[in-house]
Structures are given as structure tokens and as C-alpha cells.
Design a protein around this motif. Structure first.
Motif, PDB file in Angstrom:
ATOM      1  N   VAL A   1       0.744  -1.011  -0.086  1.00 51.32           N
ATOM      2  CA  VAL A   1      -0.018   0.108   0.016  1.00 51.32           C
ATOM      3  C   VAL A   1       0.824   1.339  -0.022  1.00 51.32           C
ATOM      4  O   VAL A   1       0.801   2.182  -0.581  1.00 51.32           O
ATOM      5  CB  VAL A   1      -0.919   0.221   1.149  1.00 51.32           C
ATOM      6  N   GLY A   2       1.762   1.193   0.889  1.00 50.40           N
ATOM      7  CA  GLY A   2       2.879   2.369   0.868  1.00 50.40           C
ATOM      8  C   GLY A   2       2.579   3.175   2.048  1.00 50.40           C
ATOM      9  O   GLY A   2       1.933   2.847   3.069  1.00 50.40           O
ATOM     10  N   TYR A   3       2.571   4.619   1.964  1.00 45.56           N
ATOM     11  CA  TYR A   3       2.351   5.453   3.432  1.00 45.56           C
ATOM     12  C   TYR A   3       0.813   5.840   3.377  1.00 45.56           C
ATOM     13  O   TYR A   3       0.557   6.235   2.369  1.00 45.56           O
ATOM     14  CB  TYR A   3       3.380   6.567   3.399  1.00 45.56           C
TER      15      TYR A   3
ATOM     16  N   THR B   1      -5.376   8.226   4.229  1.00 46.11           N
ATOM     17  CA  THR B   1      -5.287   8.603   2.845  1.00 46.11           C
ATOM     18  C   THR B   1      -3.827   8.151   2.387  1.00 46.11           C
ATOM     19  O   THR B   1      -3.018   8.447   3.048  1.00 46.11           O
ATOM     20  CB  THR B   1      -5.223  10.219   3.049  1.00 46.11           C
ATOM     21  N   ARG B   2      -3.736   7.820   1.176  1.00 46.79           N
ATOM     22  CA  ARG B   2      -2.575   7.279   0.627  1.00 46.79           C
ATOM     23  C   ARG B   2      -1.707   8.282   0.143  1.00 46.79           C
ATOM     24  O   ARG B   2      -2.019   9.196  -0.345  1.00 46.79           O
ATOM     25  CB  ARG B   2      -2.727   6.271  -0.438  1.00 46.79           C
ATOM     26  N   ILE B   3      -0.376   8.434   0.819  1.00 48.76           N
ATOM     27  CA  ILE B   3       0.604   9.413   0.307  1.00 48.76           C
ATOM     28  C   ILE B   3       1.646   8.919  -0.576  1.00 48.76           C
ATOM     29  O   ILE B   3       2.324   7.978   0.055  1.00 48.76           O
ATOM     30  CB  ILE B   3       1.060  10.176   1.533  1.00 48.76           C
ATOM     31  N   ALA B   4       1.641   9.308  -1.798  1.00 50.55           N
ATOM     32  CA  ALA B   4       2.628   8.859  -2.713  1.00 50.55           C
ATOM     33  C   ALA B   4       3.004  10.025  -3.613  1.00 50.55           C
ATOM     34  O   ALA B   4       2.209  10.717  -3.964  1.00 50.55           O
ATOM     35  CB  ALA B   4       2.390   7.511  -3.384  1.00 50.55           C
ATOM     36  N   VAL B   5       4.579   9.935  -4.186  1.00 45.55           N
ATOM     37  CA  VAL B   5       4.726  10.761  -5.373  1.00 45.55           C
ATOM     38  C   VAL B   5       3.947  10.648  -6.314  1.00 45.55           C
ATOM     39  O   VAL B   5       3.773   9.427  -6.951  1.00 45.55           O
ATOM     40  CB  VAL B   5       6.256  10.583  -5.473  1.00 45.55           C
TER      41      VAL B   5
END
Length: 177
Positions: free
Chosen positions: A144-146, A151-155
Motif C-alpha cells: 500500500v505504501g504510506y 489517505t494514501r500519500i505517494a509521489v
């Protein structure tokens, strides 16, 4: 050896497997199975003894902010995700950059590129690009990531933001922890 001593020797060496013995073996088998499940690479239990929370700093670029709203984006403001209605951090820094476009023209036999302000709005003001630095407590999940409050936070991720005096959307352009 007489008959009586032979029967005693036979009783002590030939004990039968009883219910208590079965329970002991069952408990040992269950403990071994649980240990293998928890510590094996194919375990579904993910990092039950580690804390995956980190302090995440990420940058959101908001383009074409009308000049009258520039002062509404302030350091110290709480940022709310407009979709989930949850807090996704605090603004720790704000930087501004006038929006530019590039015009190409041919001068003689050369092509010249000129950086000019983007087209003005109806009132003549030029919109700006705002880069906000946000700090938050984030969780990391494999595949999933951060995430911050769900709320997903990704570049590259589009984030809908609600600030105390301004609502907008922007893309996450950088992040670190």
C-alpha cells in the motif's frame, strides 16, 4: 525369575498411551504450529511486534492559485483530506512561484525560447504555483505504501486538500521520512 516379578516388569515397561498423554502431545503440536505460522515467511501476521508509524514529510504542489488566495495558505495550518474528511498533517513551510509559460519564436534562422508569465486572469493577476511542505504521522503497509489517516500519500498522487480558508487539489511531488 518368578512369575510375580515377571508381571511387575511387564507392567512398568509396557505403559499404555492414555488421554493425558494425548493432550500433552496435542498441546506441543499446537505450540509448534503457531510458532511456525508466526515466524514463517508466508505468515499472514505482519510485523505484530514492530511499530510502522513514522514521521512523514511530503510536498504538495498546487498550481494556478489565484493571487487573492495566496495569503490563505499558511504555515501551521492543519490540512484536511477533502475526500475522507480526516487530518493529513500540518503545513510546516510554504513557498511561492509565479506560473510561467514558454513562448517560442524564430529570430533569423534560430528558434528562441522565452519564459513569460502565464496568461493573466480576468482581473490581470497572474496565478501562482504554491509548494506546501506537510508533516504528519504516517503508517507504512506493505503493498500500500504510506497512509495518513487512511489517505494514501505517494509521489504523483493527487490529493484533495481543505485548509482553513482555502480548498484545492495538488500533486505530491516529493516525500521523505
Amino acid at each position: 525369575m518368578n512369575n510375580a516379578s515377571h508381571k511387575i516388569a511387564q507392567k512398568s515397561s509396557g505403559k499404555k498411551f492414555n488421554f493425558i498423554d494425548f493432550l500433552i502431545v496435542l498441546v506441543i503440536a499446537v505450540v509448534i504450529a503457531v510458532l511456525i505460522y508466526v515466524f514463517s515467511p508466508w505468515s499472514k501476521i505482519e510485523n505484530i511486534w514492530t511499530d510502522n508509524a513514522v514521521e512523514l514529510t511530503y510536498f504538495v504542489e498546487i498550481k494556478d492559485v489565484p493571487p487573492e488566495y495566496i495569503d490563505q495558505i499558511k504555515s501551521g495550518d492543519t490540512v484536511i483530506d477533502s475526500v475522507t474528511k480526516s487530518s493529513i498533517g500540518k503545513i510546516t513551510d510554504v513557498s511561492y512561484n509565479t506560473s510561467y509559460v514558454y513562448e517560442y519564436e524564430v529570430v533569423g534562422n534560430k528558434a528562441v525560447c522565452n519564459q513569460v508569465n502565464s496568461p493573466a486572469q480576468k482581473d490581470g493577476n497572474v496565478p501562482e504555483t504554491v509548494l506546501i511542505k506537510i508533516t504528519a504521522q504516517a503508517d507504512y503497509k506493505k503493498d500500500v505504501g504510506y497512509t495518513v489517516s487512511g489517505t494514501r500519500i505517494a509521489v504523483g498522487e493527487l490529493i484533495d486538500l481543505r485548509l482553513p480558508m482555502y480548498t484545492c487539489s495538488g500533486y505530491c511531488v516529493q516525500m521523505y521520512h
